[in-house]
Design an enzyme around this catalytic site. Structure first.
Site, PDB file in Angstrom:
ATOM      1  N   ARG A  36      -8.467  22.900 -10.022  1.00 16.27           N
ATOM      2  CA  ARG A  36      -8.915  22.133 -11.201  1.00 16.27           C
ATOM      3  C   ARG A  36      -9.460  23.068 -12.285  1.00 16.27           C
ATOM      4  O   ARG A  36      -9.323  22.773 -13.471  1.00 16.27           O
ATOM      5  CB  ARG A  36      -9.973  21.119 -10.794  1.00 16.27           C
ATOM      6  CG  ARG A  36      -9.344  19.976 -10.047  1.00 16.27           C
ATOM      7  CD  ARG A  36     -10.247  18.780  -9.975  1.00 16.27           C
ATOM      8  NE  ARG A  36      -9.471  17.633  -9.553  1.00 16.27           N
ATOM      9  CZ  ARG A  36      -9.937  16.634  -8.836  1.00 16.27           C
ATOM     10  NH1 ARG A  36     -11.203  16.620  -8.474  1.00 16.27           N
ATOM     11  NH2 ARG A  36      -9.154  15.639  -8.495  1.00 16.27           N
ATOM     12  N   LYS A 198      -3.355   0.564   0.720  1.00 15.35           N
ATOM     13  CA  LYS A 198      -3.542  -0.843   0.358  1.00 15.35           C
ATOM     14  C   LYS A 198      -2.650  -1.292  -0.782  1.00 15.35           C
ATOM     15  O   LYS A 198      -2.592  -0.653  -1.820  1.00 15.35           O
ATOM     16  CB  LYS A 198      -4.992  -1.056  -0.078  1.00 15.35           C
ATOM     17  CG  LYS A 198      -5.984  -0.974   1.053  1.00 15.35           C
ATOM     18  CD  LYS A 198      -7.297  -1.428   0.498  1.00 15.35           C
ATOM     19  CE  LYS A 198      -8.417  -1.300   1.481  1.00 15.35           C
ATOM     20  NZ  LYS A 198      -9.688  -1.335   0.738  1.00 15.35           N
ATOM     21  N   GLY A 350      -3.866  11.976  -5.342  1.00 14.33           N
ATOM     22  CA  GLY A 350      -4.251  13.168  -4.593  1.00 14.33           C
ATOM     23  C   GLY A 350      -3.432  13.395  -3.337  1.00 14.33           C
ATOM     24  O   GLY A 350      -3.015  14.526  -3.050  1.00 14.33           O
ATOM     25  N   GLY A 373      -6.570   8.215  -9.865  1.00 11.79           N
ATOM     26  CA  GLY A 373      -6.886   6.898 -10.438  1.00 11.79           C
ATOM     27  C   GLY A 373      -6.386   6.778 -11.873  1.00 11.79           C
ATOM     28  O   GLY A 373      -5.855   5.740 -12.272  1.00 11.79           O
TER      29      GLY A 373
HETATM   30  P1  AMP Z   1      -4.073   5.500  -0.934  1.00  8.47           P
HETATM   31  O1  AMP Z   1      -5.388   6.135  -1.246  1.00  8.47           O
HETATM   32  O2  AMP Z   1      -4.046   4.023  -1.128  1.00  8.47           O
HETATM   33  O3  AMP Z   1      -2.904   6.217  -1.583  1.00  8.47           O
HETATM   34  O4  AMP Z   1      -3.874   5.649   0.646  1.00  8.47           O
HETATM   35  C1  AMP Z   1      -3.791   6.877   1.277  1.00  8.47           C
HETATM   36  C2  AMP Z   1      -4.083   6.683   2.736  1.00  8.47           C
HETATM   37  O5  AMP Z   1      -3.194   5.754   3.301  1.00  8.47           O
HETATM   38  C3  AMP Z   1      -3.929   7.959   3.535  1.00  8.47           C
HETATM   39  O6  AMP Z   1      -5.197   8.380   3.964  1.00  8.47           O
HETATM   40  C4  AMP Z   1      -3.044   7.555   4.703  1.00  8.47           C
HETATM   41  O7  AMP Z   1      -3.512   8.041   5.942  1.00  8.47           O
HETATM   42  C5  AMP Z   1      -3.105   6.046   4.672  1.00  8.47           C
HETATM   43  N1  AMP Z   1      -1.917   5.444   5.287  1.00  8.47           N
HETATM   44  C6  AMP Z   1      -0.647   5.648   4.942  1.00  8.47           C
HETATM   45  N2  AMP Z   1       0.184   4.973   5.758  1.00  8.47           N
HETATM   46  C7  AMP Z   1      -0.582   4.328   6.661  1.00  8.47           C
HETATM   47  C8  AMP Z   1      -0.309   3.478   7.754  1.00  8.47           C
HETATM   48  N3  AMP Z   1       0.959   3.159   8.100  1.00  8.47           N
HETATM   49  N4  AMP Z   1      -1.360   2.988   8.457  1.00  8.47           N
HETATM   50  C9  AMP Z   1      -2.620   3.311   8.115  1.00  8.47           C
HETATM   51  N5  AMP Z   1      -2.952   4.110   7.070  1.00  8.47           N
HETATM   52  C10 AMP Z   1      -1.940   4.624   6.346  1.00  8.47           C
END
Ligand code: AMP
Length: 399
Positions: A36, A198, A350, A373
């Site tokens: 960064r 999510k 990230g 974000g």
């Molecule tokens: P995000 O911050 O929403 O982009 O989510 C990233 C996180 O989603 C990472 O820490 C991954 O470990 C988690 N992730 C991705 N695929 C899965 C899955 N099939 N089950 C549980 N967690 C997941």
């Protein structure tokens, strides 16, 4: 871009307040990754070359509105000095008489880094008095902290009301240009890849892609809410039950708009994250007591084929629990596929950026966004306060 850029400013002898994103990872007071800081160097060097007097400001971590030595920016001043091969002075505060004094004795080409902005609760509250105190330190304002541009804080938004000119730094300009290109003038076929934990965090992103993409490839945990929306049993996989109807709605919209929304056809499942019994199944055969943790080989092949045809690719979010090597192959394979394509490619967030770096293919991506974000909100079509407040480029500059 219709906003002032740093090179539109007259910087000689001027005090330049530059908001940067020096929110670096620290372990025992040592910086573990200085990318960064590196990312802000072009704007910093430019001000030095143009004989400006540079005042740098950033947040670091979440010190909860009061001083906490754990989150001091002092180690960053040292590291920045090494990178610039020039001394960087460090102010123990970010506002007040002592800082004003330090700024007043800055020489042309001098650099002063202020202490963590978030040692004051007023920063995140976008307090006008605090913003005014920051503005007192400068003649012109530059924002190069794209990663904080989605926040309306005193140093990213409020300050602009009290300065004559507010301009984007080079990093900010590059982010805005690349992301705007992906939103408005991208070549087709346009493939959006969305993953992560999510669906609720990325509904607006998917909505936005429904208007511009030809294909949307969904992986990660969020795929399971979509699979449930299609009536497929998902075992113990992460599902946001209250979003199943929303997922149905997105599937229907995709069909109506002729956008192919692709879900995994196979996946790597295990009874738990810790289990050593992981194996590949079709998504229609998920054992009831197991959970999906990565996309499977057939899905990788299918997604890679679509990626290969693309002229524009935007990717946000991992395809599985890539932090664990057992469930990382899907994410890394997609990183390689994106890198191998000739498309204009943007990776944001990230986790996806880290996966690209770990795969050693970062140099083959057109643009890796520095703001998770912020890039998510930008690509979702939202206006970012840190960009909105910058001075519009007009025929008459208020120099
Ligand atoms: P995000 O911050 O929403 O982009 O989510 C990233 C996180 O989603 C990472 O820490 C991954 O470990 C988690 N992730 C991705 N695929 C899965 C899955 N099939 N089950 C549980 N967690 C997941």
């Amino acid at each position: 871009m219709n906003k002032l850029g740093i090179s539109d400013l007259d910087l000689r002898d001027r005090r330049v307040f530059m908001r940067v994103d020096f929110n670096v990872p620290l372990a025992d007071g040592q910086i573990t990754d200085d990318s960064r800081i590196q990312a802000a160097l072009p704007s910093i060097r430019y001000v030095i070359e143009k004989d400006g007097k540079l005042v740098l400001a950033s947040h670091l971590g979440r010190p909860k509105g009061k001083p906490d030595p754990k989150y001091s920016l002092k180690p960053v001043a040292t590291r920045l000095g090494e990178l610039l091969r020039t001394p960087v002075r460090f102010a123990p505060e970010c506002v007040g008489p002592e800082v004003e004094q330090m700024v007043s004795v800055l020489l042309r080409g001098g650099v002063l880094l202020l202490e963590n902005l978030r040692f004051h609760a007023e920063e995140e509250k976008n307090d006008p008095e605090f913003a005014k105190q920051l503005a007192k330190l400068c003649d012109v304002y530059v924002n190069d902290a794209f990663g904080a541009a989605h926040r309306a804080h005193a140093s990213t938004a409020g300050i602009a009301a009290y300065v004559k000119q507010a301009a984007a730094g080079f990093l900010m300009q590059k982010e805005i240009e690349s992301l705007t290109h992906a939103l408005t003038s991208a070549e087709k076929p346009y493939v959006a890849i969305v993953g992560g934990a999510k669906i609720s965090d990325k509904i607006e992103l998917i909505e936005s892609f429904l208007n511009i993409a030809n294909s949307i490839l969904i992986g990660g945990a969020m795929a399971y809410t979509f699979l449930r929306a299609r009536g497929i049993a998902t075992g113990k996989s992460l599902v946001e039950r209250d979003k199943i109807d929303r997922a149905k709605d997105l599937l229907a919209k995709a069909a109506a708009k002729n956008v192919s929304l692709e879900l995994p056809v196979d996946h790597v499942v295990a009874p738990s994250l810790e289990s050593t019994n992981s194996h590949v199944t079709s998504v229609t055969d998920t054992p009831p007591d197991e959970m999906g943790l990565d996309i499977g080989p057939e899905t990788i092949r299918g997604f890679s084929g679509i990626i290969r045809q693309a002229k524009t690719i935007v990717w946000n979010g991992p395809m599985g629990v890539f932090e664990n090597p057992k469930f990382a192959e899907g994410t890394f394979a997609i990183a390689r596929a994106v890198a191998d394509s000739k498309a204009f490619s943007i990776v944001g967030g990230g986790d996806s950026a880290a996966a690209v770096a770990e795969s050693g293919v970062a140099s083959k991506i057109t643009h890796i966004s520095t703001g998770g974000g912020a890039s998510l909100e930008f690509l979702s079509g939202q206006k970012l306060p840190g960009i909105e407040v910058l001075t519009d480029k007009g025929p008459v500059l208020r120099k």
